[in-house]
Write an enzyme that holds these catalytic residues in place. Sequence first.
Site, PDB file in Angstrom:
ATOM      1  N   LYS A  18     -11.771 -21.885  25.448  1.00 13.65           N
ATOM      2  CA  LYS A  18     -10.891 -20.742  25.691  1.00 13.65           C
ATOM      3  C   LYS A  18     -11.534 -19.779  26.689  1.00 13.65           C
ATOM      4  O   LYS A  18     -10.915 -19.379  27.678  1.00 13.65           O
ATOM      5  CB  LYS A  18     -10.603 -20.022  24.374  1.00 13.65           C
ATOM      6  N   GLU A 606      10.885 -24.302  13.926  1.00 11.77           N
ATOM      7  CA  GLU A 606       9.686 -25.137  13.961  1.00 11.77           C
ATOM      8  C   GLU A 606       9.439 -25.831  12.624  1.00 11.77           C
ATOM      9  O   GLU A 606       8.971 -26.965  12.571  1.00 11.77           O
ATOM     10  CB  GLU A 606       8.490 -24.249  14.317  1.00 11.77           C
ATOM     11  N   CYS A 644      11.195 -18.669  18.291  1.00 14.86           N
ATOM     12  CA  CYS A 644      10.462 -19.200  19.443  1.00 14.86           C
ATOM     13  C   CYS A 644      11.151 -20.428  20.028  1.00 14.86           C
ATOM     14  O   CYS A 644      12.191 -20.866  19.557  1.00 14.86           O
ATOM     15  CB  CYS A 644       9.037 -19.530  19.034  1.00 14.86           C
ATOM     16  N   HIS A 695       4.470 -16.593  28.513  1.00 15.48           N
ATOM     17  CA  HIS A 695       3.339 -17.510  28.402  1.00 15.48           C
ATOM     18  C   HIS A 695       2.729 -17.810  29.764  1.00 15.48           C
ATOM     19  O   HIS A 695       1.856 -18.661  29.882  1.00 15.48           O
ATOM     20  CB  HIS A 695       3.782 -18.814  27.736  1.00 15.48           C
TER      21      HIS A 695
END
Length: 753
Positions: A18, A606, A644, A695
């Site tokens: 990351k 989801e 989402c 994003h």
Amino acid sequence: MLKNNLGYPRIGEKRELKRACEDFWAGKIDEDRLVEVGRAIRLGNWALQKDLGIDLIPSNDFSFYDQVLDHSLMFGVEPARFEALRHYSALEKYFAMARGFQKEGYDIKALELTKWFDTNYHYLVPEFGPYQTFHLAQTKVIDEFLEAKAQGINTKPVLIGPISYLLLGKVKNADYRALDLLDRLLPVYQQLLTKLSELGADYVQIDEPFLAMDIGYIEKEAYRKAFHAIRKAVPNLKIILTTYFEGLENNTLAAVNLPVDVLHIDLIRGDLDAVLDRLNENTALSLGVIDGRNIWKTNYTKALQLVQRAAQKVGFDRLMLAPSCSLLHVPIDLDGEKALHPELKEWMAFAKQKLNELAELAEIVKGNTEALEENKKVFARREASELIHNPDVKRRLSESASTNLKRKSAFLDRLDAQNRLLQLPAFPTTTIGSFPQTKAIRALRRKWKKGEVSDLEYENELKRETAELIRWQEEIGLDVLVHGEFERNDMVEYFGELLSGFAFTENGWVQSYGSRCVKPPIIFGDVERKRAMTVNWAKYAQSLTNRPVKGMLTGPITIMKWSFVRNDQAEHETRKQIALAIRDEVLDLEEAGIRIIQIDEAAYREALPLRNEKRAAYIEMATEAFCLASSGVRDETQIHTHMCYSDFNSIVSKIEQMDADVITIETSRSQMALLEAFGKHRYPNEIGPGVYDIHSPRVPSVNEMVSLLEKASEVIPKERLWVNPDCGLKTRAWPETEQALRNMVDAAKQMRN
């Protein structure tokens, strides 16, 4: 029995990947340094698995961003718009496809991002164009196999299978189905697998998770064609066909008749007996008896029963032990967790510990009863633990059966009351909730948690940030404001810290997408709200402005889905416990004068089961939980929810039953295509389709947002449209956020005109 691992976390024990990626994007390190960090993680993962005695160690399970994107680039699947970046390095173009590219005169949109089956991992959707061809454009899987071989480790390369890869993609601007491309794609798989066989690979893992989905004759015939072609190309390479996230069920016969050497099945979610009854006598079985998606220890007694039942049918020599799926979905190492309650820690296993469990289970199968007896004691202690059970919560749960789950009035009546109170313009603008959390805010929180900053100093600094944000939102002209959530570390973790029955790790990080990592809470016991969680911050923000400020809550489905949930009681009971806690908070916010309350259910779609036959029960329980949390308010209190990236076609009627006054959804990367389900259904309530992708660091222009809103108004009546980003802004930087929101407000003004 061979010990077969399907995949290992790739972020590094201290999230090294990351930090390296983000430093590379910021220009702080060069490409060579980033590549070296990736190499170090791979070598470390392989060495660890070798030391732990894993027989089949995966390679090509590492990725700098996403494994599906890796396959797209490996097969030469690159949308034409990225051809403009041909003078950039392969890695720079790779990240451009993942994040978009907006510099040096270029303005290129990223690939669409969506959820990986029913997990909280996101993948980048392959785009297949009108004249799509395939070729072996990159050799990542070969390179990493050779990299491990140079270290003396003969790994098992991992590939997404041809059918699942095609079904994961979308056909753009062409009149054909993705599976129509199979004949063009198969030669590349044959070429790749032939090369791996020549280089000395003994096994290759081919992931076909769509075999755990509801598929029809066309897909099953495609599987037959593909794997017969692969077997013909590499007759001596041992192929492990890997399925996960569900059982094979009505695909069992299709799967067991494929010409593969090993079939892997998920036995946490799937059924063993149906496979045993039909398994080809030449096929071995990889038993997914270790839960790859949750952090609880394996019950060796139950796992051993499955292994013995399989052995009675096919013999031990045709069995492997494995996790149910890749360990990508769990944290890396429990040993580093010093703050967890010792009793809780005894019940858990992270990725490293799950590999230890494979080794222990293999020893138990061979007759070592010591580990089995100790495991039995752990489960007995957990069952009797006083940490888990709260009789007050259980009593309230039983009493909730009589709670009215419907709003007092129908939507149109509520809308009249809300319009009179709120006086919002057409195309009202808002954000989803969070704003960028700067390094200064994160540093302040760390100091506060360490006791280096007093409670009062911490609160005053966050109030200053909140006041500045309220003023700024007023300045740019947003209609419905938020307080920015500067006090929150995470949209689930924050609430978990204020609810009983939750535990938290120090380093339990899991990759969500790219460099975005989350630290899911652990639900170990009965859930209860002890005190108000958000009311003071909402009241403070509302006191600074005459415009409405949304109260911001995370919904019960998302809190549960984005946590590691207890596995010792039915999930619907845990979900209802959380819903009752959120209901208390909703009513307190309303009593405090908050006129708009947003209950985010980002994980609603989801969490939908992969199999159709299981969906109705889930939807009923999930909708009931949302309504239990939201239905107690007055008509004039406006309830929002947010969901989402998802395909909503199959569930839009159920979303209507949630009866939120306003739903905001992520639609910008799909160019509003995801909104079509709401239009076809004539969804009656108000909708905020996201007009820019949070994003990506790319800032969309005013005209681009206007174009998206015009598309939206073709399927949704304009008087029911809101204007907002795709999702929360926590992970974004301030400069891009400021410009994007100014553009968004200007786009709304143009639409009003």
